[in-house]
Structures are given as structure tokens and as C-alpha cells.
Design a protein around this motif. Structure first.
Motif, PDB file in Angstrom:
ATOM      1  N   LEU A 169      -6.294  47.431  14.920  1.00  0.00           N
ATOM      2  CA  LEU A 169      -6.188  47.497  13.464  1.00  0.00           C
ATOM      3  C   LEU A 169      -5.715  48.866  12.969  1.00  0.00           C
ATOM      4  O   LEU A 169      -4.865  48.953  12.091  1.00  0.00           O
ATOM      5  CB  LEU A 169      -7.526  47.131  12.820  1.00  0.00           C
ATOM      6  CG  LEU A 169      -7.978  45.683  13.045  1.00  0.00           C
ATOM      7  CD1 LEU A 169      -9.347  45.459  12.429  1.00  0.00           C
ATOM      8  CD2 LEU A 169      -6.967  44.710  12.489  1.00  0.00           C
ATOM      9  N   GLY A 170      -6.281  49.932  13.514  1.00  0.00           N
ATOM     10  CA  GLY A 170      -5.871  51.278  13.108  1.00  0.00           C
ATOM     11  C   GLY A 170      -4.428  51.566  13.477  1.00  0.00           C
ATOM     12  O   GLY A 170      -3.658  52.101  12.673  1.00  0.00           O
ATOM     13  N   THR A 171      -4.061  51.194  14.698  1.00  0.00           N
ATOM     14  CA  THR A 171      -2.688  51.392  15.162  1.00  0.00           C
ATOM     15  C   THR A 171      -1.711  50.605  14.290  1.00  0.00           C
ATOM     16  O   THR A 171      -0.666  51.125  13.895  1.00  0.00           O
ATOM     17  CB  THR A 171      -2.549  50.964  16.628  1.00  0.00           C
ATOM     18  OG1 THR A 171      -3.509  51.677  17.401  1.00  0.00           O
ATOM     19  CG2 THR A 171      -1.159  51.200  17.154  1.00  0.00           C
TER      20      THR A 171
ATOM     21  N   ILE B 264       1.425  52.087  12.134  1.00  0.00           N
ATOM     22  CA  ILE B 264       2.792  51.619  12.376  1.00  0.00           C
ATOM     23  C   ILE B 264       3.396  51.040  11.101  1.00  0.00           C
ATOM     24  O   ILE B 264       4.550  51.274  10.778  1.00  0.00           O
ATOM     25  CB  ILE B 264       2.817  50.579  13.516  1.00  0.00           C
ATOM     26  CG1 ILE B 264       2.494  51.269  14.838  1.00  0.00           C
ATOM     27  CG2 ILE B 264       4.157  49.861  13.582  1.00  0.00           C
ATOM     28  CD1 ILE B 264       2.255  50.316  15.989  1.00  0.00           C
ATOM     29  N   GLU B 265       2.581  50.272  10.382  1.00  0.00           N
ATOM     30  CA  GLU B 265       3.063  49.640   9.159  1.00  0.00           C
ATOM     31  C   GLU B 265       3.047  50.609   7.976  1.00  0.00           C
ATOM     32  O   GLU B 265       3.510  50.276   6.887  1.00  0.00           O
ATOM     33  CB  GLU B 265       2.200  48.419   8.841  1.00  0.00           C
ATOM     34  CG  GLU B 265       2.311  47.340   9.897  1.00  0.00           C
ATOM     35  CD  GLU B 265       1.249  46.268   9.757  1.00  0.00           C
ATOM     36  OE1 GLU B 265       0.490  46.285   8.761  1.00  0.00           O
ATOM     37  OE2 GLU B 265       1.170  45.418  10.647  1.00  0.00           O
ATOM     38  N   ARG B 266       2.461  51.805   8.200  1.00  0.00           N
ATOM     39  CA  ARG B 266       2.363  52.850   7.170  1.00  0.00           C
ATOM     40  C   ARG B 266       1.668  52.359   5.909  1.00  0.00           C
ATOM     41  O   ARG B 266       2.096  52.616   4.784  1.00  0.00           O
ATOM     42  CB  ARG B 266       3.731  53.417   6.850  1.00  0.00           C
ATOM     43  CG  ARG B 266       4.329  54.099   8.035  1.00  0.00           C
ATOM     44  CD  ARG B 266       5.671  54.657   7.736  1.00  0.00           C
ATOM     45  NE  ARG B 266       6.194  55.225   8.979  1.00  0.00           N
ATOM     46  CZ  ARG B 266       7.027  56.216   9.037  1.00  0.00           C
ATOM     47  NH1 ARG B 266       7.481  56.761   7.942  1.00  0.00           N
ATOM     48  NH2 ARG B 266       7.449  56.679  10.193  1.00  0.00           N
ATOM     49  N   LEU B 267       0.586  51.638   6.112  1.00  0.00           N
ATOM     50  CA  LEU B 267      -0.194  51.142   4.984  1.00  0.00           C
ATOM     51  C   LEU B 267      -1.400  52.038   4.753  1.00  0.00           C
ATOM     52  O   LEU B 267      -2.062  52.453   5.696  1.00  0.00           O
ATOM     53  CB  LEU B 267      -0.693  49.722   5.264  1.00  0.00           C
ATOM     54  CG  LEU B 267       0.366  48.628   5.418  1.00  0.00           C
ATOM     55  CD1 LEU B 267      -0.287  47.304   5.747  1.00  0.00           C
ATOM     56  CD2 LEU B 267       1.189  48.504   4.152  1.00  0.00           C
ATOM     57  N   ASN B 268      -1.698  52.314   3.496  1.00  0.00           N
ATOM     58  CA  ASN B 268      -2.932  53.029   3.204  1.00  0.00           C
ATOM     59  C   ASN B 268      -4.059  52.007   3.043  1.00  0.00           C
ATOM     60  O   ASN B 268      -3.833  50.804   3.122  1.00  0.00           O
ATOM     61  CB  ASN B 268      -2.780  53.923   1.969  1.00  0.00           C
ATOM     62  CG  ASN B 268      -2.448  53.130   0.719  1.00  0.00           C
ATOM     63  OD1 ASN B 268      -2.930  52.032   0.528  1.00  0.00           O
ATOM     64  ND2 ASN B 268      -1.622  53.713  -0.146  1.00  0.00           N
TER      65      ASN B 268
END
Length: 89
Positions: A70-72, A76-80
Motif C-alpha cells: 500500500l505504501g509503495t 508510485i502513484e504519487r497520491l497524498n
């Protein structure tokens, strides 16, 4: 050998159990609001296949391994956190 390995992904939580000479895979939907729920559901699925109670299995395993992407995935998706919450629910 008695081992439990759980991977919590973006969609599914997968559980792999090595129980003596048997190997089974459990699966559940990832529960983003409480990751422990999906963890326990995937473990319960594996236990059902082995015909073993979860409390018995957990009291006898040599190790429990836990991983999550989930963190990775968020990096990768650059979501906050706010963006991630809207995607997950």
C-alpha cells in the motif's frame, strides 16, 4: 514447518500457510479502513481449507510474515493521504 505469510495489496489480501506438509492460499478483499480485518479474513480462509481453528494455527506457527504494498503503491502513484482515501472508498 508451520508458517503464515500475508501480503496486503491494493485490492486483495493474500495469505499463504505452510502447515506441516500442506500448503494453502487464502484470499480476502483488502479492507483499507482496517487492514486487520482483511488479514484475519484471508487467514480464516486458509484455516478453513486446513480444517484448523485460527487460534490453534497461530499458537503453533513458527513465524508470521506480513507485508504490504500500500505504501509503495501510494508513492508510485504519487497520491497524498486525501487522494488515497478517495480512491480506496
Amino acid at each position: 514447518m508451520k508458517r503464515v505469510s500475508v501480503d496486503i495489496g491494493g485490492t486483495f489480501t493474500d495469505c499463504f500457510v505452510a502447515w506441516n506438509e500442506r500448503y494453502v492460499e487464502g484470499k480476502a478483499l483488502t479492507t483499507h479502513h482496517n487492514l486487520a480485518l482483511g488479514f484475519n479474513e484471508s487467514l480464516a480462509d486458509a484455516c478453513k481449507q486446513l480444517n484448523v481453528e485460527a487460534t490453534t494455527l497461530l499458537s503453533q506457527v513458527d513465524s508470521v510474515r506480513y507485508a504490504t504494498t500500500l505504501g509503495t503503491n501510494a508513492l508510485i502513484e504519487r497520491l497524498n493521504a486525501r487522494d488515497r482515501a478517495s480512491v480506496c472508498w
